[in-house]
Design an enzyme around this catalytic site. Structure first.
Site, PDB file in Angstrom:
ATOM      1  N   CYS A   1     -12.111 -47.111 -97.959  1.00  0.00           N
ATOM      2  CA  CYS A   1     -12.334 -46.185 -97.460  1.00  0.00           C
ATOM      3  C   CYS A   1     -13.720 -45.469 -97.044  1.00  0.00           C
ATOM      4  O   CYS A   1     -13.668 -45.757 -95.810  1.00  0.00           O
ATOM      5  CB  CYS A   1     -11.891 -44.728 -98.440  1.00  0.00           C
TER       6      CYS A   1
ATOM      7  N   LYS B   1     -13.919 -49.580-109.444  1.00  0.00           N
ATOM      8  CA  LYS B   1     -13.739 -48.611-109.038  1.00  0.00           C
ATOM      9  C   LYS B   1     -12.917 -48.053-110.785  1.00  0.00           C
ATOM     10  O   LYS B   1     -12.447 -49.022-110.394  1.00  0.00           O
ATOM     11  CB  LYS B   1     -14.250 -47.017-108.527  1.00  0.00           C
TER      12      LYS B   1
ATOM     13  N   LYS C   1     -15.190 -48.830 -94.864  1.00  0.00           N
ATOM     14  CA  LYS C   1     -14.458 -48.820 -93.276  1.00  0.00           C
ATOM     15  C   LYS C   1     -14.563 -46.956 -92.688  1.00  0.00           C
ATOM     16  O   LYS C   1     -15.302 -47.361 -91.463  1.00  0.00           O
ATOM     17  CB  LYS C   1     -12.972 -48.056 -93.518  1.00  0.00           C
TER      18      LYS C   1
ATOM     19  N   ASP D   1       8.840 -47.370 -95.206  1.00  0.00           N
ATOM     20  CA  ASP D   1       8.106 -47.911 -94.602  1.00  0.00           C
ATOM     21  C   ASP D   1       8.623 -49.811 -94.560  1.00  0.00           C
ATOM     22  O   ASP D   1      10.052 -50.059 -94.301  1.00  0.00           O
ATOM     23  CB  ASP D   1       7.127 -48.825 -96.668  1.00  0.00           C
TER      24      ASP D   1
ATOM     25  N   LYS E   1     -13.099 -34.975 -91.647  1.00  0.00           N
ATOM     26  CA  LYS E   1     -12.536 -35.892 -92.699  1.00  0.00           C
ATOM     27  C   LYS E   1     -13.186 -37.039 -92.572  1.00  0.00           C
ATOM     28  O   LYS E   1     -14.112 -37.374 -93.494  1.00  0.00           O
ATOM     29  CB  LYS E   1     -11.258 -36.763 -92.242  1.00  0.00           C
TER      30      LYS E   1
ATOM     31  N   PHE F   1     -21.374 -37.330-107.160  1.00  0.00           N
ATOM     32  CA  PHE F   1     -22.007 -38.531-106.201  1.00  0.00           C
ATOM     33  C   PHE F   1     -22.897 -38.841-106.302  1.00  0.00           C
ATOM     34  O   PHE F   1     -23.030 -39.335-104.790  1.00  0.00           O
ATOM     35  CB  PHE F   1     -20.973 -38.364-104.964  1.00  0.00           C
TER      36      PHE F   1
ATOM     37  N   GLY G   1     -17.609 -49.215-103.041  1.00  0.00           N
ATOM     38  CA  GLY G   1     -16.880 -50.379-101.998  1.00  0.00           C
ATOM     39  C   GLY G   1     -14.940 -49.658-102.378  1.00  0.00           C
ATOM     40  O   GLY G   1     -15.183 -47.929-101.809  1.00  0.00           O
TER      41      GLY G   1
ATOM     42  N   VAL H   1      -1.212 -42.997-100.076  1.00  0.00           N
ATOM     43  CA  VAL H   1      -2.163 -41.737 -98.749  1.00  0.00           C
ATOM     44  C   VAL H   1      -0.569 -41.273 -99.371  1.00  0.00           C
ATOM     45  O   VAL H   1       0.484 -40.214-100.270  1.00  0.00           O
ATOM     46  CB  VAL H   1      -2.235 -41.932 -98.458  1.00  0.00           C
TER      47      VAL H   1
HETATM   48  C1  UGA Z   1     -12.819 -41.498-101.312  1.00  0.00           C
HETATM   49  C2  UGA Z   1     -12.852 -40.219-101.046  1.00  0.00           C
HETATM   50  O1  UGA Z   1     -14.188 -39.757-102.158  1.00  0.00           O
HETATM   51  C3  UGA Z   1     -11.701 -39.720-101.261  1.00  0.00           C
HETATM   52  O2  UGA Z   1     -11.948 -37.139-100.971  1.00  0.00           O
HETATM   53  C4  UGA Z   1     -11.488 -40.023 -99.611  1.00  0.00           C
HETATM   54  O3  UGA Z   1      -9.416 -39.109 -99.538  1.00  0.00           O
HETATM   55  C5  UGA Z   1     -11.388 -41.349 -99.671  1.00  0.00           C
HETATM   56  O4  UGA Z   1     -12.270 -41.952 -99.957  1.00  0.00           O
HETATM   57  C6  UGA Z   1     -10.202 -42.269 -98.654  1.00  0.00           C
HETATM   58  O5  UGA Z   1     -10.947 -41.151 -97.638  1.00  0.00           O
HETATM   59  O6  UGA Z   1      -8.722 -42.198 -98.563  1.00  0.00           O
HETATM   60  P1  UGA Z   1     -12.115 -43.852-102.941  1.00  0.00           P
HETATM   61  O7  UGA Z   1     -12.085 -43.988-101.827  1.00  0.00           O
HETATM   62  O8  UGA Z   1     -10.566 -43.619-103.683  1.00  0.00           O
HETATM   63  O9  UGA Z   1     -11.863 -41.922-102.232  1.00  0.00           O
HETATM   64  O10 UGA Z   1     -13.207 -43.847-104.177  1.00  0.00           O
HETATM   65  P2  UGA Z   1     -14.534 -42.561-104.487  1.00  0.00           P
HETATM   66  O11 UGA Z   1     -14.657 -41.428-105.520  1.00  0.00           O
HETATM   67  O12 UGA Z   1     -15.452 -41.703-103.497  1.00  0.00           O
HETATM   68  O13 UGA Z   1     -14.969 -44.003-105.174  1.00  0.00           O
HETATM   69  C7  UGA Z   1     -15.942 -44.754-103.423  1.00  0.00           C
HETATM   70  C8  UGA Z   1     -17.122 -45.786-104.582  1.00  0.00           C
HETATM   71  O14 UGA Z   1     -18.509 -45.115-104.503  1.00  0.00           O
HETATM   72  C9  UGA Z   1     -17.116 -46.137-105.599  1.00  0.00           C
HETATM   73  O15 UGA Z   1     -16.832 -47.445-106.050  1.00  0.00           O
HETATM   74  C10 UGA Z   1     -17.537 -45.737-106.671  1.00  0.00           C
HETATM   75  O16 UGA Z   1     -17.591 -46.327-107.410  1.00  0.00           O
HETATM   76  C11 UGA Z   1     -19.064 -45.681-105.833  1.00  0.00           C
HETATM   77  N1  UGA Z   1     -19.521 -44.026-106.196  1.00  0.00           N
HETATM   78  C12 UGA Z   1     -19.350 -42.947-106.303  1.00  0.00           C
HETATM   79  C13 UGA Z   1     -21.024 -44.441-106.258  1.00  0.00           C
HETATM   80  O17 UGA Z   1     -21.901 -45.656-106.740  1.00  0.00           O
HETATM   81  N2  UGA Z   1     -21.472 -43.223-107.175  1.00  0.00           N
HETATM   82  C14 UGA Z   1     -20.911 -42.410-107.542  1.00  0.00           C
HETATM   83  O18 UGA Z   1     -22.285 -41.159-107.648  1.00  0.00           O
HETATM   84  C15 UGA Z   1     -19.557 -41.887-106.854  1.00  0.00           C
END
Ligand code: UGA
Length: 440
Positions: A270, A330, A273, A33, A213, A259, A267, A14
């Protein structure tokens, strides 16, 4: 009106994305940092993680002369008007939030700001549980706020890894949590200068902004566990396909198509956690976290579905070699934090199976965890060679392009498990092909 000078405290995904995009938009920016090595590398244009477009933006920022990376918090705060606090809020063992970085940063910030003559706006970007800002952060600055020397606002971030730069440059929403109109307006004015057209902006109180959030991430997690639950049903219903169900329900505007991609579970640093943190937090309020617990339970069981398939195919045997394509949580990232690849590889190691792995970006991070316990391959082909089964765990674009004969020529046995649903099953009718959510 003059642009405020910016300081960004904490240069993870971020913070660093915010720092480089601010310079791109012409803001004088200090990136701070405590990690000296990180700062040294950033000065050379080298981020300590992979993120599309980040390195290019970083190099341009350095070239523009507008950014300075430093460990000197005092200089950064004294020479800026607006600070983004972006330090991490990891989980403790019981799932609760570790506030130690927030606490030590706020204390240090206070010690510097108390000697600053001009007004300062502190913007909390770190993900913090409801009431953290009002109970833990604002009290530290109470006297400075009273003297109108500073304000604190919360401004949760919704950027995704793998899309960080573009998400900062075009967010779907800005949420500003404020306790007075002046501070919220100041942050809005900054965003008016950052974006040519202000994105949709919601002003609310601080605790609501904090909860937004968690609501956002918990809802995304719920959608994934929902579709994965359906995938597990489909698996037992011959002829059904969870992707068709997702396509159909996604057309309902009340549900939406995003989604709903079934897979081995979510995984990253974010979603898992934040889900644990909200479960832990909800425990204080009767059974408020019952849904979140179910979402987490489904997600924890999901990688086991892959192991179950391997067992059914009689591949959990020391004489078998399994090739794993995809280690990052991902695509488009080298991040393996809470990646399903970790729990799956641990289970396979227990069974004594030989494991070969390949990922376009995450090999080094994986090596730090598993050392010599698996074989690291330099390419897709090397990974597939002489294997008894190919297991796809990340949806990298390069894996989508693998032709059926590439698998059959290289592998010992044509066994495939597509846990990410990136291959077209109709092209693999001559294979022993299995996929998450595909009825057998
Ligand atoms: C997530 C949120 O999408 C962001 O909006 C948020 O800002 C961020 O957390 C955070 O709190 O900092 P991120 O962890 O980068 O973002 O990744 P995502 O794109 O949300 O994917 C998370 C996991 O879900 C991945 O393992 C992905 O493969 C999985 N996923 C996602 C699925 O299994 N199916 C889906 O349809 C979408």
């Amino acid at each position: 009106m003059k642009k405020p000078r910016i300081s960004v405290i904490g240069l993870g995904f971020v913070g660093l994305s915010i720092a480089v995009t601010n310079t791109k938009k012409g803001f004088i920016t200090k990136g701070v940092d405590v990690d000296k090595t990180k700062i040294k590398n950033l000065k050379k244009g080298m981020p300590d993680f992979f993120e599309p477009n980040l390195q290019i933006c970083l190099k341009k920022s350095l070239k523009s002369g507008l950014v300075e990376f430093t460990t000197n918090l005092e200089d950064s705060l004294l020479n800026s008007e607006l600070s983004f606090l972006c330090v991490g809020t990891p989980s403790l063992k019981d799932g609760s939030m570790d506030l130690s970085y927030i606490k030590s940063a706020t204390k240090r910030i206070y010690d510097i700001l108390k000697n600053k003559k001009r007004y300062h706006l502190l913007v909390i970007k770190s993900t913090v549980l409801p009431q953290t800002t009002t109970k833990e952060i604002i009290p530290v600055f109470k006297d400075l706020i009273k003297k109108e020397k500073m304000d604190v606002v919360t401004n949760p971030e919704f950027l995704r890894e793998g899309n960080a730069i573009s998400d900062v440059l075009s967010p779907h929403l800005i949420v500003i949590g404020e306790y007075n109109h002046k501070s919220g307006k100041l942050l809005e004015n900054y965003y008016r200068k950052f974006y040519r057209k202000l994105p949709e902006t919601i002003h609310t109180n601080i605790t609501t902004a904090e909860l937004i959030k968690y609501a956002n991430n918990a809802f995304l997690a719920t959608k994934i566990s929902f579709i994965n639950s359906l995938a597990n049903l489909c698996q037992n219903l011959p002829g059904t396909d969870v992707n068709m169900i997702a396509k159909a329900i996604g057309k309902d505007p009340r549900i939406g198509p995003l989604f709903l991609q079934a897979g081995p579970g979510f995984g990253g640093s974010c979603l898992p956690k934040d889900l644990l943190a909200i479960i832990n937090f909800s425990q204080k309020f009767d059974n408020a976290g019952i849904l979140f617990k179910a979402v987490d339970q489904v997600n924890k069981n999901q990688p086991k579905r892959v192991i179950f398939l391997l067992d059914k195919m009689k591949l959990l045997h020391p004489k078998k070699t399994i090739s794993i394509l995809g280690l990052s949580f991902k695509k488009n990232t080298d991040d393996i934090r809470m990646a399903v690849s970790i729990s799956i590889v641990k289970d396979l190691i227990k069974k004594g199976v030989k494991i070969k792995v390949y990922d376009p970006m995450a090999m080094e991070n994986f090596r730090q965890l598993f050392f010599k316990k698996v074989t690291y391959c330099a390419s897709i082909n090397e990974c597939l060679k002489d294997s008894d089964c190919c297991l796809i765990l990340t949806e990298w674009d390069s894996f989508r392009k693998i032709a059926p004969n590439q698998f059959s020529k290289l592998m010992k046995k044509p066994n495939i498990i597509d846990a990410r649903r990136i291959l077209d099953p109709t092209k693999f009718s001559n294979f022993n092909f299995h996929a998450i959510g595909l009825g057998e």
